[in-house]
Design a protein around this motif. Structure first.
Motif, PDB file in Angstrom:
ATOM      1  N   ASN A  69     -10.041  -6.153  13.662  1.00 42.36           N
ATOM      2  CA  ASN A  69      -9.920  -6.745  12.329  1.00 42.36           C
ATOM      3  C   ASN A  69      -8.711  -7.666  12.187  1.00 42.36           C
ATOM      4  O   ASN A  69      -8.327  -8.010  11.088  1.00 42.36           O
ATOM      5  CB  ASN A  69      -9.880  -5.649  11.257  1.00 42.36           C
ATOM      6  N   LYS A  70      -8.139  -8.087  13.283  1.00 42.06           N
ATOM      7  CA  LYS A  70      -6.995  -8.988  13.242  1.00 42.06           C
ATOM      8  C   LYS A  70      -7.472 -10.398  12.901  1.00 42.06           C
ATOM      9  O   LYS A  70      -8.381 -10.928  13.535  1.00 42.06           O
ATOM     10  CB  LYS A  70      -6.259  -9.012  14.581  1.00 42.06           C
ATOM     11  N   ILE A  71      -6.851 -11.009  11.903  1.00 45.77           N
ATOM     12  CA  ILE A  71      -7.260 -12.338  11.460  1.00 45.77           C
ATOM     13  C   ILE A  71      -7.036 -13.389  12.547  1.00 45.77           C
ATOM     14  O   ILE A  71      -7.667 -14.434  12.558  1.00 45.77           O
ATOM     15  CB  ILE A  71      -6.540 -12.719  10.152  1.00 45.77           C
ATOM     16  N   SER A  72      -6.163 -13.097  13.486  1.00 45.55           N
ATOM     17  CA  SER A  72      -5.876 -14.047  14.559  1.00 45.55           C
ATOM     18  C   SER A  72      -6.879 -13.960  15.710  1.00 45.55           C
ATOM     19  O   SER A  72      -6.766 -14.680  16.678  1.00 45.55           O
ATOM     20  CB  SER A  72      -4.462 -13.810  15.094  1.00 45.55           C
ATOM     21  N   ASN A  73      -7.879 -13.098  15.594  1.00 42.93           N
ATOM     22  CA  ASN A  73      -8.872 -12.942  16.645  1.00 42.93           C
ATOM     23  C   ASN A  73      -9.790 -14.170  16.670  1.00 42.93           C
ATOM     24  O   ASN A  73     -10.604 -14.370  15.766  1.00 42.93           O
ATOM     25  CB  ASN A  73      -9.680 -11.657  16.404  1.00 42.93           C
ATOM     26  N   ASN A 121      -7.071   0.911   8.286  1.00 39.91           N
ATOM     27  CA  ASN A 121      -6.759  -0.033   9.364  1.00 39.91           C
ATOM     28  C   ASN A 121      -6.009  -1.282   8.914  1.00 39.91           C
ATOM     29  O   ASN A 121      -6.057  -2.299   9.576  1.00 39.91           O
ATOM     30  CB  ASN A 121      -8.037  -0.448  10.109  1.00 39.91           C
ATOM     31  N   HIS A 122      -5.347  -1.214   7.779  1.00 43.39           N
ATOM     32  CA  HIS A 122      -4.551  -2.344   7.324  1.00 43.39           C
ATOM     33  C   HIS A 122      -3.098  -1.907   7.216  1.00 43.39           C
ATOM     34  O   HIS A 122      -2.819  -0.817   6.728  1.00 43.39           O
ATOM     35  CB  HIS A 122      -5.020  -2.843   5.956  1.00 43.39           C
ATOM     36  N   PRO A 123      -2.182  -2.763   7.639  1.00 45.63           N
ATOM     37  CA  PRO A 123      -0.775  -2.429   7.437  1.00 45.63           C
ATOM     38  C   PRO A 123      -0.443  -2.486   5.952  1.00 45.63           C
ATOM     39  O   PRO A 123      -1.134  -3.157   5.183  1.00 45.63           O
ATOM     40  CB  PRO A 123      -0.030  -3.524   8.205  1.00 45.63           C
ATOM     41  N   PHE A 124       0.587  -1.779   5.543  1.00 45.08           N
ATOM     42  CA  PHE A 124       1.020  -1.836   4.160  1.00 45.08           C
ATOM     43  C   PHE A 124       1.545  -3.231   3.853  1.00 45.08           C
ATOM     44  O   PHE A 124       2.137  -3.885   4.712  1.00 45.08           O
ATOM     45  CB  PHE A 124       2.132  -0.815   3.884  1.00 45.08           C
ATOM     46  N   PRO A 125       1.357  -3.703   2.614  1.00 43.64           N
ATOM     47  CA  PRO A 125       1.915  -5.007   2.245  1.00 43.64           C
ATOM     48  C   PRO A 125       3.430  -4.911   2.113  1.00 43.64           C
ATOM     49  O   PRO A 125       3.992  -3.820   1.994  1.00 43.64           O
ATOM     50  CB  PRO A 125       1.268  -5.297   0.889  1.00 43.64           C
ATOM     51  N   ALA A 126       4.073  -6.056   2.124  1.00 45.26           N
ATOM     52  CA  ALA A 126       5.514  -6.096   1.880  1.00 45.26           C
ATOM     53  C   ALA A 126       5.775  -5.573   0.469  1.00 45.26           C
ATOM     54  O   ALA A 126       4.900  -5.630  -0.402  1.00 45.26           O
ATOM     55  CB  ALA A 126       6.015  -7.533   2.006  1.00 45.26           C
ATOM     56  N   THR A 127       6.961  -5.081   0.244  1.00 47.48           N
ATOM     57  CA  THR A 127       7.319  -4.648  -1.108  1.00 47.48           C
ATOM     58  C   THR A 127       7.527  -5.887  -1.982  1.00 47.48           C
ATOM     59  O   THR A 127       7.666  -7.007  -1.473  1.00 47.48           O
ATOM     60  CB  THR A 127       8.608  -3.811  -1.109  1.00 47.48           C
ATOM     61  N   ILE A 128       7.593  -5.674  -3.277  1.00 48.35           N
ATOM     62  CA  ILE A 128       7.825  -6.792  -4.188  1.00 48.35           C
ATOM     63  C   ILE A 128       9.190  -7.416  -3.918  1.00 48.35           C
ATOM     64  O   ILE A 128       9.316  -8.642  -3.855  1.00 48.35           O
ATOM     65  CB  ILE A 128       7.669  -6.337  -5.649  1.00 48.35           C
ATOM     66  N   SER A 129      10.204  -6.607  -3.724  1.00 47.56           N
ATOM     67  CA  SER A 129      11.540  -7.170  -3.473  1.00 47.56           C
ATOM     68  C   SER A 129      11.580  -7.921  -2.140  1.00 47.56           C
ATOM     69  O   SER A 129      12.233  -8.965  -2.034  1.00 47.56           O
ATOM     70  CB  SER A 129      12.617  -6.084  -3.522  1.00 47.56           C
ATOM     71  N   GLN A 130      10.873  -7.423  -1.119  1.00 48.98           N
ATOM     72  CA  GLN A 130      10.807  -8.146   0.156  1.00 48.98           C
ATOM     73  C   GLN A 130      10.104  -9.498  -0.023  1.00 48.98           C
ATOM     74  O   GLN A 130      10.545 -10.510   0.520  1.00 48.98           O
ATOM     75  CB  GLN A 130      10.053  -7.320   1.198  1.00 48.98           C
TER      76      GLN A 130
END
Length: 172
Positions: A69-73, A121-130
């Motif tokens: 499921n990698k978008i770079s595939n 199978n998805h990484p967590f999104p960045a935090t709002i502060s990040q």
């Protein structure tokens, strides 16, 4: 689509009888098949014709172990280029929106905050502060004039509007 291509099958996407989170309770574009809300049909066959046909294979609604499921595939990007065709009215609308609002040096931010916090199978999104911190860094480094924000996360939208004010553009 990969299976269809590999076996020289005619692919059909049935998101009417096999519903997804994208389906609506009322017909859109004269159909319940949510694929057809946004994309052109893959071929000339209707779902009625397909289900009356004798040679139909319905795949399971599961992923194979080798699915990536990698978008770079690139394998899946190439399949998408071959089969996915966005309906013309959305291309026209997007070009008009771009010309009216974003025809300047613009930072585009796509923040999938809500469903990606629980999707398999998805990484967590960045935090709002990040996210705000990195946007600030990019604005300064590349001297962007605007930020186009695509998100369903209202908390991030409010925080970005609070931090960046009139630089923020988004679809309503």
């Amino acid at each position: 689509l990969e299976i269809a291509k590999k076996n020289n099958f005619i692919p059909i996407i049935d998101m009417e009888n096999f519903t997804t989170i994208y389906n609506e309770k009322k017909k859109i574009k004269e159909t319940y098949n949510s694929w057809n809300y946004f994309f052109n049909k893959l071929n000339k066959y209707s779902l009625n014709e397909v289900y009356k046909s004798k040679n139909v294979i319905i795949t399971k609604n599961t992923f194979f172990k080798n699915f990536n499921n990698k978008i770079s595939n690139n394998k899946y990007r190439n399949l998408a280029k071959k089969y996915f065709s966005i309906r013309k009215e959305y291309i026209v609308e997007a070009k008009k929106y771009y010309n009216d609002n974003l025809n300047t040096k613009t930072l585009a931010v796509h923040y999938r905050g809500t469903s990606y916090k629980t999707s398999a199978n998805h990484p967590f999104p960045a935090t709002i502060s990040q996210t705000i911190s990195y946007c600030s860094f990019l604005l300064k480094k590349y001297k962007y004039n605007k930020i186009f924000l695509c998100t369903e996360d209202l908390e991030l939208l409010r925080a970005m509007k609070n931090k960046f004010g009139s630089k923020i553009f988004f679809l309503k």
